[in-house]
Scaffold this motif. Sequence first.
Motif, PDB file in Angstrom:
ATOM      1  N   ASP A  96       0.824  -1.209   0.000  1.00  0.00           N
ATOM      2  CA  ASP A  96       0.000   0.000   0.000  1.00  0.00           C
ATOM      3  C   ASP A  96       0.858   1.259   0.000  1.00  0.00           C
ATOM      4  O   ASP A  96       0.563   2.229  -0.706  1.00  0.00           O
ATOM      5  CB  ASP A  96      -0.966   0.009   1.185  1.00  0.00           C
ATOM      6  N   GLU A 103       1.750   6.301  -7.143  1.00  0.00           N
ATOM      7  CA  GLU A 103       0.622   7.060  -7.679  1.00  0.00           C
ATOM      8  C   GLU A 103       0.880   8.557  -7.625  1.00  0.00           C
ATOM      9  O   GLU A 103       0.341   9.305  -8.444  1.00  0.00           O
ATOM     10  CB  GLU A 103      -0.666   6.710  -6.937  1.00  0.00           C
ATOM     11  N   LEU A 122       0.192  -3.031  -7.886  1.00  0.00           N
ATOM     12  CA  LEU A 122      -1.261  -3.239  -7.938  1.00  0.00           C
ATOM     13  C   LEU A 122      -1.584  -4.723  -8.084  1.00  0.00           C
ATOM     14  O   LEU A 122      -2.518  -5.234  -7.459  1.00  0.00           O
ATOM     15  CB  LEU A 122      -1.871  -2.439  -9.089  1.00  0.00           C
ATOM     16  N   HIS A 123      -0.813  -5.420  -8.896  1.00  0.00           N
ATOM     17  CA  HIS A 123      -1.018  -6.865  -9.076  1.00  0.00           C
ATOM     18  C   HIS A 123      -0.818  -7.597  -7.749  1.00  0.00           C
ATOM     19  O   HIS A 123      -1.639  -8.420  -7.346  1.00  0.00           O
ATOM     20  CB  HIS A 123      -0.074  -7.403 -10.148  1.00  0.00           C
ATOM     21  N   ALA A 125      -1.099  -6.396  -4.868  1.00  0.00           N
ATOM     22  CA  ALA A 125      -2.158  -5.972  -3.938  1.00  0.00           C
ATOM     23  C   ALA A 125      -3.503  -6.630  -4.252  1.00  0.00           C
ATOM     24  O   ALA A 125      -4.483  -6.366  -3.565  1.00  0.00           O
ATOM     25  CB  ALA A 125      -2.305  -4.455  -3.977  1.00  0.00           C
ATOM     26  N   GLY A 126      -3.537  -7.488  -5.262  1.00  0.00           N
ATOM     27  CA  GLY A 126      -4.786  -8.162  -5.611  1.00  0.00           C
ATOM     28  C   GLY A 126      -5.729  -7.284  -6.407  1.00  0.00           C
ATOM     29  O   GLY A 126      -6.946  -7.474  -6.351  1.00  0.00           O
ATOM     30  N   ARG A 127      -5.165  -6.358  -7.144  1.00  0.00           N
ATOM     31  CA  ARG A 127      -5.960  -5.449  -7.971  1.00  0.00           C
ATOM     32  C   ARG A 127      -5.590  -5.655  -9.439  1.00  0.00           C
ATOM     33  O   ARG A 127      -4.985  -4.796 -10.079  1.00  0.00           O
ATOM     34  CB  ARG A 127      -5.722  -4.010  -7.527  1.00  0.00           C
ATOM     35  N   ASN A 129      -7.243  -5.761 -12.366  1.00  0.00           N
ATOM     36  CA  ASN A 129      -7.743  -4.859 -13.403  1.00  0.00           C
ATOM     37  C   ASN A 129      -7.004  -3.527 -13.367  1.00  0.00           C
ATOM     38  O   ASN A 129      -6.657  -2.972 -14.413  1.00  0.00           O
ATOM     39  CB  ASN A 129      -9.252  -4.634 -13.264  1.00  0.00           C
ATOM     40  N   ASP A 130      -6.781  -3.004 -12.161  1.00  0.00           N
ATOM     41  CA  ASP A 130      -6.033  -1.755 -12.041  1.00  0.00           C
ATOM     42  C   ASP A 130      -4.603  -1.933 -12.559  1.00  0.00           C
ATOM     43  O   ASP A 130      -4.056  -1.036 -13.216  1.00  0.00           O
ATOM     44  CB  ASP A 130      -6.010  -1.269 -10.593  1.00  0.00           C
ATOM     45  N   PRO A 159     -12.822  -0.913 -12.481  1.00  0.00           N
ATOM     46  CA  PRO A 159     -11.880  -0.718 -11.362  1.00  0.00           C
ATOM     47  C   PRO A 159     -12.013  -1.823 -10.340  1.00  0.00           C
ATOM     48  O   PRO A 159     -13.119  -2.312 -10.077  1.00  0.00           O
ATOM     49  CB  PRO A 159     -12.288   0.625 -10.770  1.00  0.00           C
ATOM     50  N   ASP A 160     -10.896  -2.217  -9.770  1.00  0.00           N
ATOM     51  CA  ASP A 160     -10.938  -3.187  -8.677  1.00  0.00           C
ATOM     52  C   ASP A 160     -11.456  -2.471  -7.437  1.00  0.00           C
ATOM     53  O   ASP A 160     -11.203  -1.292  -7.238  1.00  0.00           O
ATOM     54  CB  ASP A 160      -9.526  -3.753  -8.413  1.00  0.00           C
ATOM     55  N   VAL A 161     -12.177  -3.193  -6.637  1.00  0.00           N
ATOM     56  CA  VAL A 161     -12.749  -2.587  -5.431  1.00  0.00           C
ATOM     57  C   VAL A 161     -11.998  -3.031  -4.203  1.00  0.00           C
ATOM     58  O   VAL A 161     -11.444  -4.034  -4.090  1.00  0.00           O
ATOM     59  CB  VAL A 161     -14.236  -2.969  -5.285  1.00  0.00           C
TER      60      VAL A 161
END
Length: 161
Positions: A96, A103, A122-123, A125-127, A129-130, A159-161
Amino acid sequence: MNEKAEWDSRVEAFWETFDDSKPQDMLAGMRALVEERPEGDARALAEWGGVHDALDLSAQAVEPYRRALDAGLGLEEQHQVTLQLASTLRNLGFVDESIGLLEQLDAPELGDAPAAFLALALHIAGRPNDALRTALTALAPHLPMYGRAASDYAAELAPDV
């Protein structure tokens, strides 16, 4: 050549001959260079962090990177060290914080490197799509054909939530 330029030249030579199969020699070589600079020298701190990173001693790179940023680097060096710190934090599981740094990083001189490292973070972090959106958005301008399609597909990813 002034003293700082001569030191910079020797640091560059150090990295040109860097050999990660000799970690103790590399640490000693960089330590000698760092000790030539005044205590708290931002560039020396950044290089000290960098040698630890390059030797897969990431946990020991974080403090020198943070101290270098606090000590005041030139803008391009600040961008480089921020990217290195973010990558190191990602590798250490502080995903994070890595994402937050990346960012906020506006560093056109680094090209798409911040986007590449942000996509990795992001990958992790389990996101997904982002991550894919970030990678496709960075890649699209470099495609001789289908760049617009890649941009459109990136925009369509939820977007990933």
